[in-house]
Design a protein around this motif. Structure first.
Motif, PDB file in Angstrom:
ATOM      1  N   UNK A 174      11.990   7.347   7.927  1.00  0.00           N
ATOM      2  CA  UNK A 174      12.026   5.659   7.728  1.00  0.00           C
ATOM      3  C   UNK A 174      11.362   5.380   6.658  1.00  0.00           C
ATOM      4  N   UNK A 175      10.503   6.004   6.048  1.00  0.00           N
ATOM      5  CA  UNK A 175       9.929   5.698   4.795  1.00  0.00           C
ATOM      6  C   UNK A 175      11.097   6.041   3.583  1.00  0.00           C
ATOM      7  N   UNK A 176      11.770   6.906   3.895  1.00  0.00           N
ATOM      8  CA  UNK A 176      12.998   7.359   2.773  1.00  0.00           C
ATOM      9  C   UNK A 176      13.829   5.983   3.090  1.00  0.00           C
ATOM     10  N   UNK A 177      14.147   5.556   4.197  1.00  0.00           N
ATOM     11  CA  UNK A 177      15.155   4.517   4.431  1.00  0.00           C
ATOM     12  C   UNK A 177      14.623   3.193   3.783  1.00  0.00           C
ATOM     13  N   UNK A 178      13.231   2.943   3.949  1.00  0.00           N
ATOM     14  CA  UNK A 178      12.888   1.652   3.506  1.00  0.00           C
ATOM     15  C   UNK A 178      12.816   1.735   1.861  1.00  0.00           C
ATOM     16  N   UNK A 230       0.938  -1.367   0.181  1.00  0.00           N
ATOM     17  CA  UNK A 230       0.001   0.020   0.176  1.00  0.00           C
ATOM     18  C   UNK A 230       0.963   1.337  -0.053  1.00  0.00           C
ATOM     19  N   UNK A 231       1.930   1.375   0.519  1.00  0.00           N
ATOM     20  CA  UNK A 231       2.930   2.503   0.486  1.00  0.00           C
ATOM     21  C   UNK A 231       3.966   2.290  -0.587  1.00  0.00           C
ATOM     22  N   UNK A 232       3.661   1.349  -1.746  1.00  0.00           N
ATOM     23  CA  UNK A 232       4.510   1.656  -2.725  1.00  0.00           C
ATOM     24  C   UNK A 232       6.146   1.242  -2.405  1.00  0.00           C
ATOM     25  N   UNK A 233       6.517   0.452  -1.506  1.00  0.00           N
ATOM     26  CA  UNK A 233       7.738   0.168  -0.933  1.00  0.00           C
ATOM     27  C   UNK A 233       8.056  -1.428  -1.093  1.00  0.00           C
ATOM     28  N   UNK A 234       7.023  -2.121  -1.863  1.00  0.00           N
ATOM     29  CA  UNK A 234       7.425  -3.471  -1.980  1.00  0.00           C
ATOM     30  C   UNK A 234       8.484  -3.585  -3.162  1.00  0.00           C
ATOM     31  N   UNK A 235       9.733  -4.267  -2.956  1.00  0.00           N
ATOM     32  CA  UNK A 235      10.426  -4.208  -4.272  1.00  0.00           C
ATOM     33  C   UNK A 235      10.229  -4.889  -5.400  1.00  0.00           C
ATOM     34  N   UNK A 236       9.530  -6.020  -5.358  1.00  0.00           N
ATOM     35  CA  UNK A 236       9.055  -6.622  -6.765  1.00  0.00           C
ATOM     36  C   UNK A 236       8.092  -5.836  -7.358  1.00  0.00           C
ATOM     37  N   UNK A 280      -5.977   9.753   6.318  1.00  0.00           N
ATOM     38  CA  UNK A 280      -5.117   9.033   5.295  1.00  0.00           C
ATOM     39  C   UNK A 280      -3.625   9.116   5.504  1.00  0.00           C
ATOM     40  N   UNK A 281      -3.002  10.362   5.901  1.00  0.00           N
ATOM     41  CA  UNK A 281      -1.708  10.301   6.439  1.00  0.00           C
ATOM     42  C   UNK A 281      -1.560   9.585   7.683  1.00  0.00           C
ATOM     43  N   UNK A 282      -2.486   9.602   8.687  1.00  0.00           N
ATOM     44  CA  UNK A 282      -2.000   8.701   9.885  1.00  0.00           C
ATOM     45  C   UNK A 282      -1.922   7.382   9.420  1.00  0.00           C
ATOM     46  N   UNK A 283      -2.997   6.956   8.458  1.00  0.00           N
ATOM     47  CA  UNK A 283      -2.927   5.394   8.063  1.00  0.00           C
ATOM     48  C   UNK A 283      -1.374   5.139   7.272  1.00  0.00           C
ATOM     49  N   UNK A 284      -1.121   6.007   6.541  1.00  0.00           N
ATOM     50  CA  UNK A 284       0.138   5.873   5.814  1.00  0.00           C
ATOM     51  C   UNK A 284       1.508   5.873   7.087  1.00  0.00           C
ATOM     52  N   UNK A 285       1.569   6.870   7.926  1.00  0.00           N
ATOM     53  CA  UNK A 285       2.296   6.754   8.933  1.00  0.00           C
ATOM     54  C   UNK A 285       2.457   5.532   9.877  1.00  0.00           C
TER      55      UNK A 285
END
Length: 431
Positions: free
Chosen positions: A95-99, A30-36, A203-208
């Motif tokens: 943390x999002x940037x590091x992910x 959902x946060x667009x960080x899944x590498x595949x 929505x921002x709270x759910x993302x964080x």
């Protein structure tokens, strides 16, 4: 022997892999960080679009609350009241940037988990891996539960319980928002601005909270998988002297398999002589690839994230304790419950990072103990030297660190709590 192998090789290992990393996938997609996702061009653009949206939402909340605290608030307590959310916004952004920065490490870690399940050769080993996969999944689920329980209290239950807020003149009523908005950005007392900003903040709270849960889930799943591989190796040690149907017929071959497994888990790989009998399941593998240094890969992916988590949670725990004391004195029960839920989620979050560090270190030591407890005295000639090598490697146990500075362990967790309470006492004395 063939019957035992066929039971394992015919098993749908993809189901086991999916079960092991399912929480990572559910939280990172959902946060667009899944590498595949980035393997295809469409997935790459779609993930980048989600990344921009998530970064924009978190940055907007940080700037909005920061400007409100600087411009529109004069009382010290209300400024301190917004300091906790601002720290959370900042640490989540980092943390999002590091992910995203370490997506290659996360991808390699998932590939390694898949490789381990695909190349399993015995039902005993598979049972050990299944138990550890379930344990890692439960840790990730509990962490996600605590974080989203706090989210539900702060973003949904508290605004609903407060009801409509009436302005000073008594001519206007509007729904309370989780966080304030500066007047020069929008007047949230009027519809539809009120509804739009409530949606944006929720929505921002759910993302964080998803970002925070994802980081915790990766740490739990990867570390527990490494512990499971060490338990598999300890199971092999029990059969070092007498062998097992799926293992090599020679002691040298069994020692080679155990030492390779040990070094695949740790930070460095040994160079085996060409005369050494390498087990068939490792033939053709690049033993020097980072793909085969799982704990080093895990630490590289998480040490910066854990450092941000370490500092951020310590400060937020201190501030939440302060808010809890102040709200308890004001008899606001719902806000007190919300702060208690937030305190529990952040405390458990930092506890997970410290706990997995302790778990990995203890499991590394147990490998050496297990090596000594086998019937090594029955080995002939210089074959005993292989056990000495394993014990020596186990004594230099792997320790996860936060930012390569702070060792993650249960004692570190107690130090975090003590430091947070010390800051809380200082804050109470100053205010």
């Amino acid at each position: 022997m063939q019957k035992q192998k066929s039971v394992v090789t015919e098993h749908d290992y993809e189901k086991d892999v999916g079960s092991s990393i399912q929480w990572n996938r559910w939280l990172l997609i959902p946060i667009g960080a899944w590498p595949n996702f980035r393997k295809s061009m469409i997935g790459k653009y779609f993930s980048s679009l989600i990344n921009i949206l998530c970064f924009g939402l978190i940055a907007f909340m940080f700037v909005s609350c920061g400007l409100y605290a600087l411009i529109e608030i004069e009382e010290l307590y209300h400024k301190i009241e917004l300091l906790g959310p601002l720290i959370f916004f900042l640490m989540t952004f980092i943390k999002y940037y590091l992910l995203i920065l370490h997506e290659n490490d996360i991808r390699e870690g998932c590939k390694r988990i898949e490789w381990d399940w695909k190349n399993i050769e015995h039902q005993e080993d598979r049972n050990i891996m299944t138990v550890n996969a379930n344990y890692g999944r439960r840790l990730a689920a509990i962490c996600t539960f605590f974080l989203f329980s706090a989210f539900a209290f702060h973003y949904i239950i508290v605004p609903i319980s407060m009801g409509k807020v009436v302005d000073e003149n008594g001519n206007l009523s509007f729904a309370s928002l989780p966080f304030p908005v500066p007047g020069f950005i929008a007047d949230v007392r009027y519809s539809p601005c009120n509804e739009i900003f409530y949606f944006i903040q929720t929505l921002t709270g759910a993302v964080m909270h998803t970002v925070t849960s994802a980081a915790c889930s990766i740490a739990a799943v990867f570390a527990v998988h490494a512990c499971g591989q060490m338990k598999v190796m300890m199971n092999w040690l029990e059969y070092l002297v007498d062998g097992r149907p799926d293992m090599s017929n020679t002691v040298n071959g069994r020692i080679a398999k155990i030492v390779i497994q040990h070094n695949r888990i740790l930070k460095r790989i040994l160079n085996f002589p060409s005369s050494t009998s390498i087990p068939p399941c490792y033939s053709g593998c690049n033993l020097y690839s980072s793909h085969f240094r799982f704990l080093a890969l895990t630490e590289n992916a998480l040490q910066q994230i854990s450092f941000v988590e370490f500092l951020g949670c310590m400060l937020i725990m201190c501030l939440l304790g302060y808010y809890l004391i102040m709200e308890w004195n004001s008899k606001d029960i719902m806000l007190s419950i919300t702060h208690m839920a937030l305190m529990t989620s952040f405390t458990f979050n930092i506890f997970i990072f410290c706990y997995i560090g302790e778990l990995v270190a203890e499991q590394c030591k147990k490998v050496g103990e297990m090596t000594y407890m086998i019937d090594w005295y029955r080995l002939t000639g210089k074959k005993k030297l292989g056990c000495i090598l394993i014990i020596a490697m186990s004594n230099s146990s792997i320790k996860f660190t936060a930012g390569n500075m702070i060792e993650l362990s249960i004692s570190t967790f107690s130090d975090v709590v003590k430091t947070a309470m010390a800051f809380l006492n200082m804050l109470r004395a100053l205010t």
